[in-house]
Design a protein around this motif. Structure first.
Motif, PDB file in Angstrom:
ATOM      1  N   GLU A 151       0.846  -1.194   0.000  1.00 25.10           N
ATOM      2  CA  GLU A 151       0.000   0.000   0.000  1.00 25.10           C
ATOM      3  C   GLU A 151       0.882   1.245   0.000  1.00 25.10           C
ATOM      4  O   GLU A 151       1.941   1.269   0.631  1.00 25.10           O
ATOM      5  CB  GLU A 151      -0.915   0.007   1.238  1.00 25.10           C
ATOM      6  N   ARG A 152       0.414   2.292  -0.686  1.00 28.61           N
ATOM      7  CA  ARG A 152       1.208   3.519  -0.735  1.00 28.61           C
ATOM      8  C   ARG A 152       0.421   4.754  -0.288  1.00 28.61           C
ATOM      9  O   ARG A 152       0.983   5.813  -0.109  1.00 28.61           O
ATOM     10  CB  ARG A 152       1.753   3.733  -2.158  1.00 28.61           C
ATOM     11  N   ASP A 153      -0.875   4.609  -0.107  1.00 29.25           N
ATOM     12  CA  ASP A 153      -1.681   5.707   0.420  1.00 29.25           C
ATOM     13  C   ASP A 153      -1.704   5.585   1.940  1.00 29.25           C
ATOM     14  O   ASP A 153      -2.710   5.257   2.562  1.00 29.25           O
ATOM     15  CB  ASP A 153      -3.103   5.654  -0.142  1.00 29.25           C
ATOM     16  N   VAL A 154      -0.540   5.867   2.524  1.00 33.48           N
ATOM     17  CA  VAL A 154      -0.313   5.643   3.951  1.00 33.48           C
ATOM     18  C   VAL A 154       0.206   6.938   4.570  1.00 33.48           C
ATOM     19  O   VAL A 154       1.015   7.651   3.961  1.00 33.48           O
ATOM     20  CB  VAL A 154       0.711   4.501   4.167  1.00 33.48           C
ATOM     21  N   ALA A 155      -0.233   7.242   5.786  1.00 43.52           N
ATOM     22  CA  ALA A 155       0.160   8.493   6.448  1.00 43.52           C
ATOM     23  C   ALA A 155       1.673   8.619   6.580  1.00 43.52           C
ATOM     24  O   ALA A 155       2.234   9.709   6.442  1.00 43.52           O
ATOM     25  CB  ALA A 155      -0.490   8.585   7.827  1.00 43.52           C
TER      26      ALA A 155
END
Length: 385
Positions: free
Chosen positions: A345-349
């Motif tokens: 995953e790359r949509d991570v805080a």
């Protein structure tokens, strides 16, 4: 010690504070028996050593208005300094519809400056102000009058030592260039949505592992009723029903008052009257929710194909970067962040904003095989491949 008991007195202090670079702020409140916090005391201080530079404000005095303070909060020329500001900000937002701007939270700043996770005020007082706090008044009844001398001394210390802490942390941040990091973290604290609890979304805070849309629909309606009722009556939501009772009701789905009497967990006063009626209506509404309108459980994490070895390496990298930068690990990335990154995953805080520079870029390079870790004595080194 100066205690302000009139609007005119508060106006005079706020006029002085408006000419200062910052004002430190703290509150004492009660919340055990109410939904909304009951504001019992406000502490304020400006730079200086004179007695009039630090005051207590008694909001329980009849006729005293906090409007001068709210005007000061809107004054963008003065920094409003808090420690662990969330509850204080919620009080002022609910009471006055205002969020101080600009504001500075010394707990957040201390985490960025290397003092660990959620460092306490007492620790910062000891380390930076070289002083100690008398904790005997911490859990006293702040609504009772008159306040004791010990209570007043304790309360005032929450803003006088805060001046030293703020000036030290601000200097550290200015030298390190990390003030923007703190400002990013404060964005959530200064967002009004943080303090607006919509009963429609209250069910999201109830922990359940079920996959049943019907069950979740009943949970949603029960949580919605509980939140709205607690807000309207200004009582803690646990006084309406606790989470375990709510989940029990979602499972047993009572249809009559007699059914409610069989509950093992429901409070006695909730088995009759307005609460009982509200529960039965909520259960009925949940049961009658069409399938296409039922809540969908969030199972995104269940679908993650986490590479456990990579997740472990990311944890080692996080520790190394945290020690190198002197920033609390939990502030940089959570365990969930690391698992998501290890799952692709790359949509991570942890891959956004200042975290990207502090950790995220190296985390991605580690995932891509461009970065490696090695032990060097008690330390972990990060190096290019």
């Amino acid at each position: 010690m100066i205690t302000i008991t009139t609007t005119e007195g508060l106006q005079a202090f706020c006029d002085r504070a408006a000419r200062a670079p910052y004002v430190t702020v703290d509150t004492e409140f009660l919340r055990e028996r109410t939904y909304y916090s009951k504001l019992c005391l406000v502490q304020l201080a400006v730079p200086g050593e004179a007695e009039e530079d630090a005051v207590l404000v008694d909001p329980l005095v009849k006729g005293l208005s906090l409007d001068p303070l709210y005007t000061l909060f809107r004054n963008t020329d003065v920094v409003k300094v808090f420690h662990a500001a969330r509850q204080d900000l919620e009080i002022f937002f609910v009471e006055g519809g205002v969020i101080p701007e600009p504001m500075f939270d010394t707990q957040v700043a201390a985490m960025v400056a290397g003092f660990g996770d959620q460092v306490g005020y007492e620790t910062l007082v000891r380390k930076l102000a070289k002083a100690s706090l008398d904790k005997s008044s911490r859990f006293t009844d702040w609504s009772r009058r008159p306040l004791t001398e010990a209570q007043q001394t304790y309360a005032l210390a929450d803003v006088t030592h805060l001046r030293v802490i703020y000036e030290h942390l601000r200097e550290v941040l200015d030298k390190s260039g990390r003030q923007p990091w703190v400002e990013e973290e404060l964005a959530t604290l200064t967002d009004p949505e943080t303090y607006t609890i919509d009963p429609e979304h209250a069910w999201l805070r109830v922990k359940t592992r079920t996959n049943s849309g019907r069950f979740l629909a009943v949970v949603r309606e029960l949580a919605k009723f509980r939140e709205a009722y607690a807000q309207n009556k200004n009582i803690p939501r646990s006084r309406v029903m606790k989470d375990d009772a709510l989940l029990e009701l979602a499972s047993t789905r009572p249809a009559t008052v007699n059914d409610l009497s069989r509950s093992r967990l429901l409070l006695r006063e909730a088995r009759k009257g307005e609460i009982a009626e509200g529960i039965l209506e909520a259960v009925k509404a949940g049961m009658n929710t069409p399938q296409d309108q039922q809540p969908k459980p969030d199972r995104t994490r269940d679908k993650l194909q986490v590479n456990p070895a990579l997740a472990d390496l990311l944890r080692v990298l996080l520790k190394a970067k945290s020690e190198e930068l002197g920033v609390a690990q939990k502030l940089i990335a959570t365990s969930s962040d690391l698992d998501e990154i290890a799952a692709g995953e790359r949509d991570v805080a942890a891959l956004k904003g200042w975290r990207r520079k502090a950790f995220g870029d190296d985390a991605l390079r580690l995932c891509d095989g461009k970065l490696a870790l090695r032990a060097n004595g008690q330390n972990v080194e990060v190096f290019e491949i």
